[in-house]
Design an enzyme around this catalytic site. Structure first.
Site, PDB file in Angstrom:
ATOM      1  CD  GLU A 187      -1.256  -2.225   2.300  1.00  0.00           C
ATOM      2  OE1 GLU A 187      -0.085  -2.623   2.085  1.00  0.00           O
ATOM      3  OE2 GLU A 187      -1.975  -2.680   3.204  1.00  0.00           O
ATOM      4  CB  CYS A 234      -0.496  -3.012   9.061  1.00  0.00           C
ATOM      5  SG  CYS A 234       0.653  -1.830   8.311  1.00  0.00           S
ATOM      6  CB  CYS A 256      -0.852   0.332   5.133  1.00  0.00           C
ATOM      7  SG  CYS A 256       0.738  -0.410   4.712  1.00  0.00           S
TER       8      CYS A 256
END
Lengths: 148, 148
Positions: free
Chosen positions: B58, B86, B89
């Site tokens: 990402e 996560c 990101c």
């Protein structure tokens, strides 16, 4: 014996990075990473120059520090950053396994402690408020200048 | 009229990126970013190759997309990613102002929705579970291979 290389010393170094950011028209956040008492990376916010919202001081410092060490993880290292990390940087700090995080000014609006308080490694040590006033003043001065 | 360029189509593209990651020995997470129905960036996890814990699919896709557009923000754009982002990101997605986030498999252990549920722009639209089984299977296969 007085140790000249204490948290205040390293935060001053981070503050110098923040000031460099301000001079470049960047939001003044600076960071240094130390390993065994030595600075291995220093960086400041470069979101404008790089036209990249991910180019926060902490992100750049983490990438630089891993390059220096040739290691993927920064276990045993300390991050000094002038302003409380945001969610993104806190997540990166967690992934990097930085052992100690020292920050100056709190960021109630964007700081990790409100939005992602469990982002760091569970054993990470956090110290806040080191040169808090100077770090916050750097931000205030920048945004006041923007409003003129 | 059937639109061949739907969420499933773009998630398949993200899945191809995940497969490319797996072939390189990287944790298989892939991402594409679309703007007005066209792919403007594609990336996969490169934490091993770059020796950089911040090199998630990402993050790389966001940096690439802003380069393509020459814009700092990705308002109006959509991110497709095979696994739930996560904290790091998710924070980057928030800063980038991505309007729509589509992910395949959930990540209960590391996913943003557990640790930083307010990371995205308040108006962002989130869709999950697109090709969920395929995206999860890609991860399972990778980690099973690691255990052999």
């Amino acid at each position: 014996m007085i140790n000249p290389y204490d948290d205040t010393y390293f935060m001053k170094q981070a503050l110098q990075e923040a000031q460099a950011a301000a001079e470049e028209g960047e939001i003044p956040v600076g960071a240094v990473i130390t390993c065994q008492g030595k600075i291995i990376a220093r960086a400041h916010n470069q979101t404008e120059r790089l036209n990249d919202v991910t180019a926060h001081a902490e992100m750049l410092a983490i990438t630089a520090a891993t390059n220096v060490l040739g290691a993927k993880y920064l276990t045993g290292c300390t991050l000094y950053v002038t302003v409380e990390p945001c969610i993104m940087c806190a997540g990166a700090i967690g992934w990097s396994q930085l052992s100690t995080i020292v920050y100056g000014a709190s960021d109630e609006k964007r700081g990790y402690s409100r939005f992602a308080p469990q982002a760091f490694h569970p054993k990470a040590v956090v110290k806040k408020g080191i040169l808090e006033e100077e770090c916050a003043e750097e931000m205030r001065r920048f945004f006041q200048g923007k409003r003129k």
